[in-house]
Enzyme design. Structure first.
Site: not given
Ligand SMILES: Nc1ncnc2c1ncn2[C@@H]1O[C@H](COP(=O)(O)OP(=O)(O)O)[C@@H](O)[C@H]1O
Ligand SMILES: O=P([O-])([O-])O[C@@H]1[C@@H](O)[C@H](O)[C@@H](O)[C@H](O)[C@@H]1O
Length: 381
Positions: A188, A238-241, A265
């Site tokens: 991220s 879980g967005a990144g997952d 995305n």
């Molecule tokens: N508020 C949002 N609006 C639209 N897409 C989002 C938003 N937050 C996350 N995403 C999508 O999910 C992906 C992963 O989110 P991100 O927050 O960057 O990852 P992490 O959960 O690892 O911090 C982003 O690249 C984007 O495509």
């Molecule tokens: O939001 P994200 O970084 O993609 O992933 C999250 C982890 O960072 C977090 O530790 C876990 O408790 C959540 O269930 C989810 O897996």
């Protein structure tokens, strides 16, 4: 070595490695959910949704509270990993530092011997609590043709007093020497400074996600911004997952890297629009699968050979594919259920885990994912 665009063969299995966990989600200092968590759960939710076959190696304690499609290894002498996630509704997905995570309990490491003997077409190293050891990742690299790594599995350390998650540099993590063998590395925006992207991109394709801005692909001598899917963020968990799950699902189904990143995305955006583990409607999943098949028929290459290095180019029709996926997303209006907690009776599990108690009432948005609210009460004005 620039990673060639390795197309994992659709027909063979993937191997997802990372522990399930219990999540307590606290938004604006109010408990808004107690849900199934862990990258393994978000990723298998996506892969299963688009019918990508995978094995999953995950450990939980005997207190594990959910039924899952991929049964975990139960460790009787350990608790299930537990995270408390603190975030504000004000963070609208900038992607960097939008929450504070605390690892309250830890189930234990996944050892190389816990992995299957067989070989896999692709592997996903997706620990969240330090469960993946360097030797475990090394074993995955031995048995999987291409390995996708979420950097959060490698660079997280946990405060000894309250489990607060901090990040350390990849170079000092004990995993750095494995970088040349990794196929794709996801981080991220908040984690990117700990990766040294300029170094990592020499060895593998690096995907940097950035919340509402979408993501950027980096390779040896180029980069590419991949458009997001605008969403009202309710819970960043879980967005990144889900992004990584969608990206891998796209590659496995034969999409070009930039198109597969669009799928990432899409699933990331749909995850933040719900609390906890997202529920994807069947109608939406079918639309997505149809759009992917349509896109595949265009059999677009995204790589140009120039000299001896591959350069990614945005394939023709990429923007149209984004529009088609955006239209598919509109078919899903997962209803968010409103309910009111009488916060004087906060969820029992939150109380036992020492979450600070709150008085008064809040209107919360919960979606009926894995469980009804533990103790929702008729709102009393
Ligand atoms: N508020 C949002 N609006 C639209 N897409 C989002 C938003 N937050 C996350 N995403 C999508 O999910 C992906 C992963 O989110 P991100 O927050 O960057 O990852 P992490 O959960 O690892 O911090 C982003 O690249 C984007 O495509
Ligand atoms: O939001 P994200 O970084 O993609 O992933 C999250 C982890 O960072 C977090 O530790 C876990 O408790 C959540 O269930 C989810 O897996």
């Amino acid at each position: 070595m620039l990673v060639e665009q390795k197309q994992p063969n659709m027909g063979r299995r993937g191997l997802v490695v990372g522990n399930y966990c219990h999540d307590v989600l606290i938004r604006n200092d109010v408990v808004v959910g107690e849900t199934l968590g862990g990258a393994a759960s978000f990723i298998s939710n996506v892969l299963d949704g688009v019918s990508i076959r995978c094995d999953l190696v995950s450990k939980v304690g005997s207190d594990f509270a959910y039924s899952v499609a991929h049964p975990p290894i139960v460790v009787p002498t350990s608790p299930t990993t537990l995270f408390h996630a603190f975030f504000d509704s004000g963070s609208d997905g900038e992607g960097a530092c939008d929450r504070v995570l605390k690892r309250v309990r830890f189930c234990g490491a996944i050892e190389p011997s816990d992995l299957p003997e067989s070989r896999f077409n692709f592997g996903m190293a997706v620990g969240v609590a330090g469960e993946i050891l360097p030797e475990t990742l090394e074993r995955m690299l031995d048995i999987c043709e291409v390995v996708f790594v979420d950097i959060q599995a490698l660079i997280r350390v946990f405060d000894s007093s309250d489990g607060t998650v901090r990040l350390v540099g990849l170079k000092g993590s004990g995993f750095f020497h494995l970088l040349p063998r990794i196929g794709f590395l996801k981080a991220s925006a908040e984690e990117a400074p700990y990766v040294d992207v300029e170094e990592a991109r020499k060895w593998c394709c690096v995907l940097i996600t950035n919340g509402k801005e979408g993501c950027t692909l980096y390779w040896k001598d180029g980069e590419m911004q991949i458009s997001p899917f605008p969403t009202v963020q309710i819970d960043p968990t879980g967005a990144g997952d889900s992004f990584l799950g969608g990206f891998v699902a796209g590659l496995v189904q034969g999409l070009a890297v930039p198109d597969a990143a669009l799928l990432g995305n899409l699933f990331g955006s749909m995850t933040v629009g719900q609390i906890g583990l997202p529920k994807f409607e069947l109608r939406l999943l079918q639309r997505v699968k149809d759009e992917v098949q349509r896109r595949k028929m265009q059999s677009i290459s995204c790589c140009e050979d120039s000299n001896d290095d591959l350069k990614f180019v945005k394939p023709a029709g990429h923007q149209q594919f984004h529009s088609s996926l955006a239209a598919a997303k509109l078919t899903s209006a997962a209803p968010l259920q409103e309910c009111q907690w009488d916060l004087r009776n906060s969820p029992p599990r939150a109380i036992e885990q020492g979450i600070p108690q709150y008085t008064g009432q809040q209107k919360l948005l919960l979606n009926p994912v894995y469980e009804e609210p533990i103790q929702s009460v008729e709102g009393t004005q």
